[in-house]
Design an enzyme around this catalytic site. Structure first.
Site, PDB file in Angstrom:
ATOM      1  N   GLU A 249      38.653  44.158  31.577  1.00 51.24           N
ATOM      2  CA  GLU A 249      39.509  43.487  32.554  1.00 51.24           C
ATOM      3  C   GLU A 249      40.873  43.401  31.886  1.00 51.24           C
ATOM      4  O   GLU A 249      41.042  42.670  30.915  1.00 51.24           O
ATOM      5  CB  GLU A 249      38.915  42.112  32.888  1.00 51.24           C
ATOM      6  CG  GLU A 249      39.436  41.538  34.179  1.00 51.24           C
ATOM      7  CD  GLU A 249      40.655  40.679  33.974  1.00 51.24           C
ATOM      8  OE1 GLU A 249      41.760  41.198  34.230  1.00 51.24           O
ATOM      9  OE2 GLU A 249      40.530  39.527  33.548  1.00 51.24           O
ATOM     10  N   CYS A 283      46.666  37.355  34.982  1.00 49.87           N
ATOM     11  CA  CYS A 283      46.743  38.811  35.182  1.00 49.87           C
ATOM     12  C   CYS A 283      46.924  39.157  36.649  1.00 49.87           C
ATOM     13  O   CYS A 283      47.502  40.182  36.977  1.00 49.87           O
ATOM     14  CB  CYS A 283      45.501  39.471  34.610  1.00 49.87           C
ATOM     15  SG  CYS A 283      43.994  38.730  35.231  1.00 49.87           S
TER      16      CYS A 283
HETATM   17  O1  LIG Z   1      44.237  36.217  34.182  1.00 48.29           O
HETATM   18  C1  LIG Z   1      43.211  36.616  34.608  1.00 48.29           C
HETATM   19  C2  LIG Z   1      42.150  35.813  35.270  1.00 48.29           C
HETATM   20  C3  LIG Z   1      42.663  35.029  36.396  1.00 48.29           C
HETATM   21  C4  LIG Z   1      41.594  34.683  37.392  1.00 48.29           C
HETATM   22  O2  LIG Z   1      40.391  34.858  37.126  1.00 48.29           O
HETATM   23  O3  LIG Z   1      41.957  34.243  38.474  1.00 48.29           O
END
Ligand SMILES: O=CCCC(=O)O
Length: 485
Positions: A249, A283
């Site tokens: 990820e 992210c």
């Molecule tokens: O930054 C990555 C994960 C953010 C999320 O799971 O909403």
């Protein structure tokens, strides 16, 4: 080393500052430790053992031993332990939120929101533990039956980012435990403490030896975790060499597209929540906002008005709406993106200052910043900013905006706001992203698959289809029967 924390926990024994191996709290064999800073002050408030290659074998060995028992445990028992863990995390959420705020910088309200989100994973994967299924079929060859049996893959390893250190651990460990794998979790050196609280609660929840290891390493030592142990090869290249299964990820550079037929209030609320969450350090946050030309000025004005009201401060201050960035390098990157955009002709519609420009002493603060008249060539359109800086671009047609939105090596999430049903379908099919928000900002949830395409990663976490599958291997068993059909 014993140190006074700058906060008072309701259960002071909850937070240990040693690594967690084989159900015990241990120092690094070198005796070395690394510092943990409060990004809200820049001051060190804790330290953790700095594991290196000489420590890793013991972690892998004990996790393999634990795996030999755990793989045979009844799925219901695994589900019960996940629920017990869920319950303990809920019970201790005030303490966990405080530790999270001090290590990551996010405001307390956001720390609670992260815990709530993270508990979705323990809850969801507790259910999934009992739903691992193989299948049975009748092949063309006579007198035969074929079984596909699913089994846990072995000891899994997780490298966990610092922006959502609780949610990201539980998203991985939850799936691994549901499958019957043990896991070695290595949090980011910026946020090693919440991981230790979770380890402590996992042990209390009944996971023998804590269900694996929870180990810490400074940035200096981190790289040894990628290659040192042949049983534990982690980066993509080594996983390929060792034929290890890997799920990645990675980063995003997410477009947020607003058509003139949208509900502007809906788009505005979604953007504010998505973008300013953890000061832009997610992210899936919006990096580039494409606004159709007819509503560009009106939307910009509304966005600036609302952003002006955001109060910057230490995460533990209840008045704070945006905390500091977690690392000093994030402030440098934010400034570089602003400078690049302004140098290329963009205008700062709001913000632009660092904490020290604003007279805030200590910490890694950055004002929420809105850049307008951004174009596709600027860094903010091409790279993930990972800071509270937003670039606004004007577009005229659907074809043009789709081309711009997709013109990136990343493909994590895309967002689109329109009330046209036909366009909704076209955008859903034409945007190159693993996750698409239609009239919605953040859509992360334990029950939905999470993951990107292109260079944003591969494999999926959470959700029904594949999350637990990533931690399983299939065996095909063919049986010949007598006097059958
Ligand atoms: O930054 C990555 C994960 C953010 C999320 O799971 O909403």
């Amino acid at each position: 080393m014993t140190r006074e924390f700058p906060f008072q926990l309701k259960a002071p024994d909850l937070l240990k500052t040693e690594a967690f191996v084989n159900g015990a709290w241990v120092p690094a064999s070198s005796g070395k430790r690394f510092d943990v800073e409060d990004p809200g002050t820049g001051e060190t408030f804790a330290s953790c053992p700095d594991f290196d290659e000489s420590d890793i074998d013991a972690v892998v060995r004990s996790s393999q031993e634990a795996f030999q028992h755990f793989r045979k445990e009844n799925p219901r028992s695994r589900a019960e332990k996940l629920l017990a863990w869920d319950h303990l995390i809920r019970q201790n959420r005030d303490d966990l939120a405080l530790v999270l705020t001090y290590e990551a910088g996010k405001p307390l309200a956001e720390a609670y929101a992260e815990i709530e989100y993270a508990l979705g994973f323990t809850w969801w994967f507790a259910g999934e533990a009992e739903r691992v299924r193989g299948n049975l079929s009748t092949p063309a060859a006579p007198n035969r039956r074929v079984l596909v049996v699913k089994q846990p893959i072995g000891v899994a390893a997780a490298l966990v980012p610092w922006n959502f250190p609780i949610a990201m651990i539980l998203r991985k460990v939850g799936a691994a435990f549901a499958a019957g794998c043990t896991m070695i979790a290595k949090p980011s050196p910026e946020t090693p403490l919440t991981c230790l609280v979770l380890a402590n609660l996992a042990l209390q929840a009944g996971f023998a030896q804590g269900g694996g290891g929870f180990v810490q390493a400074s940035p200096r030592q981190e790289s040894v975790f990628y290659w040192v142990n042949p049983n534990w090869e982690l980066d993509c290249e080594h996983c390929a060499e060792g034929l290890k299964k890997v799920t990645l990820e990675l980063g995003g550079n997410c477009p947020f597209i607003i058509f003139d037929d949208c509900n502007q209030d809906q788009a505005l609320e979604a953007l504010l929540t998505l973008k300013w969450r953890h000061a832009g350090q997610a992210c899936i946050t919006a990096n580039r906002v494409y606004i159709q030309e007819g509503i560009y000025e009106e939307f910009l004005t509304k966005l600036v008005e609302r952003t002006k009201t955001i109060k910057l401060g230490h995460g533990a201050d209840p008045e704070t709406k945006m905390g500091p960035l977690t690392t000093p390098r994030a402030v440098i990157k934010a400034q570089a993106h602003i400078k690049d955009a302004v140098g290329g002709g963009a205008r700062v519609a709001f913000g632009g200052r660092t904490g020290s420009d604003m007279g805030l002493s200590g910490g890694y603060y950055h004002e929420p910043t809105i850049l307008c008249d951004v174009d596709q060539s600027m860094l903010i359109s091409r790279e993930e900013t990972f800071a509270p800086v937003l670039g606004l671009l004007r577009f005229s047609t659907e074809d043009q905006v789709v081309e711009w939105a997709n013109n990136t090596s990343m493909g994590l999430a895309s967002y689109c706001f329109t009330k046209s049903v036909d366009r909704t379908w076209r955008m859903m099919e034409n945007l190159e992203a693993g996750m698409i928000g239609m009239n919605t900002g953040n859509s992360s949830a334990a029950e939905s698959p999470f993951g990107g395409m292109k260079q944003s990663g591969y494999g999926k976490e959470s959700g029904k289809e594949v999350a637990v599958e990533e931690y399983l291997v299939s065996k095909t068993v063919t049986m010949t029967l007598e006097d059958h059909y």
